[in-house]
Scaffold this motif. Structure first.
Motif, PDB file in Angstrom:
ATOM      1  N   VAL A 237       0.831  -1.202   0.000  1.00 19.41           N
ATOM      2  CA  VAL A 237       0.000   0.000   0.000  1.00 19.41           C
ATOM      3  C   VAL A 237       0.864   1.251   0.000  1.00 19.41           C
ATOM      4  N   HIS A 238       1.882   1.255   0.833  1.00 13.74           N
ATOM      5  CA  HIS A 238       2.733   2.432   0.981  1.00 13.74           C
ATOM      6  C   HIS A 238       3.541   2.717  -0.282  1.00 13.74           C
ATOM      7  N   SER A 239       4.135   1.685  -0.834  1.00 12.85           N
ATOM      8  CA  SER A 239       4.960   1.885  -2.025  1.00 12.85           C
ATOM      9  C   SER A 239       4.120   2.316  -3.220  1.00 12.85           C
TER      10      SER A 239
ATOM     11  N   PRO B 134     -11.592  -0.143  -4.270  1.00 13.74           N
ATOM     12  CA  PRO B 134     -12.381  -1.374  -4.080  1.00 13.74           C
ATOM     13  C   PRO B 134     -11.583  -2.478  -3.397  1.00 13.74           C
ATOM     14  N   PHE B 135     -12.295  -3.307  -2.687  1.00 14.08           N
ATOM     15  CA  PHE B 135     -11.671  -4.399  -1.935  1.00 14.08           C
ATOM     16  C   PHE B 135     -11.162  -5.479  -2.886  1.00 14.08           C
ATOM     17  N   GLU B 136      -9.880  -5.825  -2.741  1.00 11.88           N
ATOM     18  CA  GLU B 136      -9.276  -6.883  -3.550  1.00 11.88           C
ATOM     19  C   GLU B 136      -8.651  -7.978  -2.698  1.00 11.88           C
ATOM     20  N   GLY B 137      -8.965  -7.958  -1.415  1.00  7.83           N
ATOM     21  CA  GLY B 137      -8.354  -8.932  -0.517  1.00  7.83           C
ATOM     22  C   GLY B 137      -7.456  -8.237   0.487  1.00  7.83           C
ATOM     23  N   SER B 138      -6.324  -8.830   0.779  1.00  2.00           N
ATOM     24  CA  SER B 138      -5.447  -8.332   1.841  1.00  2.00           C
ATOM     25  C   SER B 138      -4.502  -7.223   1.410  1.00  2.00           C
ATOM     26  N   ALA B 139      -4.560  -6.771   0.156  1.00  2.00           N
ATOM     27  CA  ALA B 139      -3.700  -5.710  -0.364  1.00  2.00           C
ATOM     28  C   ALA B 139      -2.217  -6.070  -0.233  1.00  2.00           C
ATOM     29  N   THR B 140      -1.896  -7.327  -0.521  1.00  2.00           N
ATOM     30  CA  THR B 140      -0.497  -7.775  -0.473  1.00  2.00           C
ATOM     31  C   THR B 140       0.030  -8.154  -1.851  1.00  2.00           C
ATOM     32  N   ASP B 141      -0.799  -8.011  -2.867  1.00  2.00           N
ATOM     33  CA  ASP B 141      -0.408  -8.350  -4.236  1.00  2.00           C
ATOM     34  C   ASP B 141       0.269  -7.154  -4.886  1.00  2.00           C
ATOM     35  N   LEU B 142       1.501  -7.328  -5.354  1.00  2.00           N
ATOM     36  CA  LEU B 142       2.238  -6.233  -5.983  1.00  2.00           C
ATOM     37  C   LEU B 142       1.482  -5.674  -7.187  1.00  2.00           C
ATOM     38  N   GLY B 143       0.672  -6.512  -7.818  1.00  2.00           N
ATOM     39  CA  GLY B 143      -0.075  -6.061  -8.975  1.00  2.00           C
ATOM     40  C   GLY B 143      -1.142  -5.039  -8.643  1.00  2.00           C
TER      41      GLY B 143
END
Length: 299
Positions: free
Chosen positions: A125-127, A176-185
């Motif tokens: 999220v930060h990057s 929008p919600f895509e899950g845990s927001a840990t996917d670099l994509g």
């Protein structure tokens, strides 16, 4: 010659209002020797930000992050660089020297005091914000109870309070919600949702993200969004979720109120005599120094 009142104001500002590391402390001197004055001061302010988050309940065990770009690091090889908490420490355990320094891809450049690794997936999220918003040097994210609850509702943040009106005038965005927001994509999509000017992003079913040119600015946006969410959650609970029983200002009143409540830019002087973000920050920082001990933060 300055008047007595002017001298008193200067004394108040220099000795009471401002918070931060004292230059003559041993830890501060070692930190300045290792990192230089500019980075060390930022490390101290970011360590304080983690203590503030703990104080307000903006933390979740050892998860969540607040990040800050190291000034001038964009000119270094592999730059720019960012400061972030090591994984495994609670927010009330973060110190200036333990912070990690990483590049935009999450590679550790400096491990601080080796207190833990980088939770790389938490840097997504930060990057995503740091990569595209050159005006935002600080990114603050958490899973605050009321703001996360607000993010779960379909109507989002409503203009029910002064805090909400200030934020909505600044243009709150949603992702929008895509899950845990840990996917670099997802980074590119998060950046697109935030856009080129907004500094408040609500991740649906997840939590708030605020950004700013300074720690103070990002803090005040987070303070406003969490407080506005708390007022909203309590009001909704009081009326059983029935919006028809809520006092929601009409458009004309909202426009007038937003003009009166506006901050030109929370990261800059919005008045000739005071700065809202800096005043609020110094107030809570002094309380944290009293609560935790400055020597246990700026070390």
């Amino acid at each position: 010659m300055a008047s007595p009142s002017e001298n008193r104001a200067k004394t108040l500002i220099s000795h009471v209002l401002q918070a931060g590391p004292k230059a003559n402390s041993g830890a501060s001197e070692m930190g300045r020797q290792r990192y230089g004055d500019v980075e060390w001061d930022l490390r101290c302010k970011l360590a304080m930000a983690y203590r503030v988050s703990n104080h307000y309940g903006w933390d979740q065990l050892v998860f969540n992050h607040i990040t800050a770009k190291v000034p001038g690091s964009e000119n270094l090889k592999g730059g720019p660089h960012f400061l972030i908490n090591p994984f495994g420490l609670r927010f009330d355990e973060i110190t200036a020297s333990c912070l990690l320094k990483v590049d935009i891809d999450g590679n550790v450049v400096d491990s601080g005091t080796n207190m833990g690794p980088l939770l790389k997936q938490g840097f997504v999220v930060h990057s995503s914000v740091h990569a595209v918003r050159k005006d935002c040097h600080v990114v603050w994210h958490n899973h605050h109870f009321d703001t996360t609850a607000c993010s779960i509702t379909k109507f989002g943040l409503l203009p029910l309070s002064q805090e909400a009106i200030v934020l909505l005038r600044q243009d709150v965005k949603y992702h929008p919600f895509e899950g845990s927001a840990t996917d670099l994509g997802e980074r590119e999509r998060i950046a697109k949702s935030l856009g080129p000017t907004s500094k408040v992003l609500i991740l649906l079913n997840h939590g708030p993200v605020t950004a700013g040119a300074t720690v103070e600015e990002a803090f005040l946006y987070m303070y406003l969004v969490t407080l506005a969410s708390t007022w909203q959650a309590r009001a909704l609970a009081a009326v059983g979720g029935d919006l028809s029983k809520m006092n929601i200002p009409d458009d004309e009143l909202l426009k007038a109120a937003s003009e009166r409540l506006k901050f030109e830019d929370l990261g800059k002087d919005s008045s000739a005599t005071y700065n809202e973000a800096e005043a609020a920050w110094n107030g809570i920082a002094r309380l944290m120094e009293s609560k935790f001990g400055a020597e246990n933060i700026y070390c």
